[in-house]
Design a protein around this motif. Sequence first.
Motif, PDB file in Angstrom:
ATOM      1  N   VAL A 240      25.921  64.270  49.922  1.00 21.67           N
ATOM      2  CA  VAL A 240      25.838  62.761  49.716  1.00 21.67           C
ATOM      3  C   VAL A 240      25.992  61.821  50.942  1.00 21.67           C
ATOM      4  O   VAL A 240      25.148  60.948  51.260  1.00 21.67           O
ATOM      5  CB  VAL A 240      27.025  62.588  48.954  1.00 21.67           C
ATOM      6  N   LEU A 241      26.709  62.550  51.971  1.00 12.65           N
ATOM      7  CA  LEU A 241      26.702  61.836  53.369  1.00 12.65           C
ATOM      8  C   LEU A 241      25.269  61.914  54.002  1.00 12.65           C
ATOM      9  O   LEU A 241      24.845  60.745  54.607  1.00 12.65           O
ATOM     10  CB  LEU A 241      27.551  62.454  54.263  1.00 12.65           C
ATOM     11  N   GLY A 242      24.860  62.982  53.796  1.00 15.06           N
ATOM     12  CA  GLY A 242      23.375  63.152  54.243  1.00 15.06           C
ATOM     13  C   GLY A 242      22.333  62.278  53.690  1.00 15.06           C
ATOM     14  O   GLY A 242      21.234  61.943  54.314  1.00 15.06           O
ATOM     15  N   ILE A 243      22.555  61.750  52.560  1.00 17.59           N
ATOM     16  CA  ILE A 243      21.577  60.851  51.757  1.00 17.59           C
ATOM     17  C   ILE A 243      21.989  59.557  52.045  1.00 17.59           C
ATOM     18  O   ILE A 243      20.943  58.661  52.600  1.00 17.59           O
ATOM     19  CB  ILE A 243      21.503  61.394  50.316  1.00 17.59           C
ATOM     20  N   VAL A 244      23.282  59.074  51.759  1.00 19.83           N
ATOM     21  CA  VAL A 244      23.517  57.610  51.623  1.00 19.83           C
ATOM     22  C   VAL A 244      23.695  56.917  53.179  1.00 19.83           C
ATOM     23  O   VAL A 244      23.012  55.844  53.286  1.00 19.83           O
ATOM     24  CB  VAL A 244      24.975  57.575  51.500  1.00 19.83           C
ATOM     25  N   LEU A 245      24.226  57.592  54.254  1.00 17.87           N
ATOM     26  CA  LEU A 245      24.214  57.062  55.707  1.00 17.87           C
ATOM     27  C   LEU A 245      22.792  56.857  56.167  1.00 17.87           C
ATOM     28  O   LEU A 245      22.437  55.752  56.541  1.00 17.87           O
ATOM     29  CB  LEU A 245      24.970  57.841  56.431  1.00 17.87           C
ATOM     30  N   PRO A 246      21.901  57.661  56.185  1.00 14.65           N
ATOM     31  CA  PRO A 246      20.616  57.707  56.673  1.00 14.65           C
ATOM     32  C   PRO A 246      19.895  56.341  56.015  1.00 14.65           C
ATOM     33  O   PRO A 246      18.996  55.611  56.501  1.00 14.65           O
ATOM     34  CB  PRO A 246      19.817  58.828  57.015  1.00 14.65           C
ATOM     35  N   VAL A 247      19.956  56.545  54.720  1.00 11.24           N
ATOM     36  CA  VAL A 247      19.089  55.561  53.544  1.00 11.24           C
ATOM     37  C   VAL A 247      19.591  54.203  54.071  1.00 11.24           C
ATOM     38  O   VAL A 247      18.948  53.264  53.765  1.00 11.24           O
ATOM     39  CB  VAL A 247      19.191  56.171  52.292  1.00 11.24           C
ATOM     40  N   ALA A 248      20.937  54.287  54.180  1.00 16.48           N
ATOM     41  CA  ALA A 248      21.510  52.796  54.694  1.00 16.48           C
ATOM     42  C   ALA A 248      21.008  52.256  55.777  1.00 16.48           C
ATOM     43  O   ALA A 248      20.864  51.087  55.877  1.00 16.48           O
ATOM     44  CB  ALA A 248      23.129  52.744  54.720  1.00 16.48           C
ATOM     45  N   ALA A 249      20.885  53.225  56.616  1.00 16.01           N
ATOM     46  CA  ALA A 249      20.110  52.531  57.866  1.00 16.01           C
ATOM     47  C   ALA A 249      18.783  52.227  57.628  1.00 16.01           C
ATOM     48  O   ALA A 249      18.182  51.090  58.357  1.00 16.01           O
ATOM     49  CB  ALA A 249      20.066  53.713  59.039  1.00 16.01           C
ATOM     50  N   VAL A 250      17.979  52.707  56.857  1.00 14.74           N
ATOM     51  CA  VAL A 250      16.682  52.348  56.499  1.00 14.74           C
ATOM     52  C   VAL A 250      16.759  51.002  55.819  1.00 14.74           C
ATOM     53  O   VAL A 250      15.838  50.095  56.066  1.00 14.74           O
ATOM     54  CB  VAL A 250      15.962  53.225  55.786  1.00 14.74           C
ATOM     55  N   GLY A 251      17.758  50.660  55.193  1.00 14.62           N
ATOM     56  CA  GLY A 251      18.012  49.428  54.300  1.00 14.62           C
ATOM     57  C   GLY A 251      18.255  48.291  55.636  1.00 14.62           C
ATOM     58  O   GLY A 251      17.745  47.055  55.192  1.00 14.62           O
ATOM     59  N   VAL A 252      18.570  48.624  56.520  1.00 16.90           N
ATOM     60  CA  VAL A 252      18.495  47.542  57.813  1.00 16.90           C
ATOM     61  C   VAL A 252      17.303  47.231  58.206  1.00 16.90           C
ATOM     62  O   VAL A 252      17.072  45.970  58.318  1.00 16.90           O
ATOM     63  CB  VAL A 252      19.364  48.044  58.819  1.00 16.90           C
ATOM     64  N   ARG A 253      16.377  48.279  58.126  1.00 22.03           N
ATOM     65  CA  ARG A 253      15.061  47.850  58.672  1.00 22.03           C
ATOM     66  C   ARG A 253      14.237  47.102  57.517  1.00 22.03           C
ATOM     67  O   ARG A 253      13.631  46.425  57.624  1.00 22.03           O
ATOM     68  CB  ARG A 253      14.258  49.253  58.910  1.00 22.03           C
ATOM     69  N   GLU A 254      14.470  47.582  56.179  1.00 18.95           N
ATOM     70  CA  GLU A 254      13.597  47.025  55.175  1.00 18.95           C
ATOM     71  C   GLU A 254      14.515  45.916  54.572  1.00 18.95           C
ATOM     72  O   GLU A 254      13.733  45.299  53.571  1.00 18.95           O
ATOM     73  CB  GLU A 254      13.775  48.139  53.991  1.00 18.95           C
TER      74      GLU A 254
END
Length: 168
Positions: A55-69
């Motif tokens: 879950v940490l490996g999913i949520v945190l990097p995808v949250a970073a992509v949320g900054v870009r998108e």
Amino acid sequence: MAAFSRLLDILARIVIVLASAAMVLLVAITGWMVFGRYVLNDTPTWVERAAVLIVLGIVLPVAAVGVRERFHLSVLGFRDALPAPARWAAELASDVVVGLFGLAMAWWSWELVATSQGIRIPLLGISQIWTYLPLTLCGALITLFSIEQVLLALRHRHTEQRAALSLE
């Protein structure tokens, strides 16, 4: 700038693909936990801890992509009420603050990685650094994506000013 954006686009796609694969793995090991608990009457103890890491490996990097998108959490009412120049400044300031947050997150979580190298997660037998590496990755990605947003905002502002001068 275009090459930098293309590189970050590829990086964001890689994050999403890896997160998707991790989600499939999460569903599979959770299914194994349920099967073990209710069919075998022997719950695998490692599944819960592994699920947290995934879950940490999913949520945190995808949250970073949320900054870009730009699909991250934001409050738009105040910003949208501002006149255009102030709105631009508020967006720019927000991107800078988010970037600095990402940098701090990467820096301090890297310290956690460095100090936890010799520690093992008991149920999994792997290094404790796997708990903190997603934080470091997320911080680094947030920083990169924020830099891109700031550069795009500055370029857009410069283009708008040049267009306004050419109309006069």
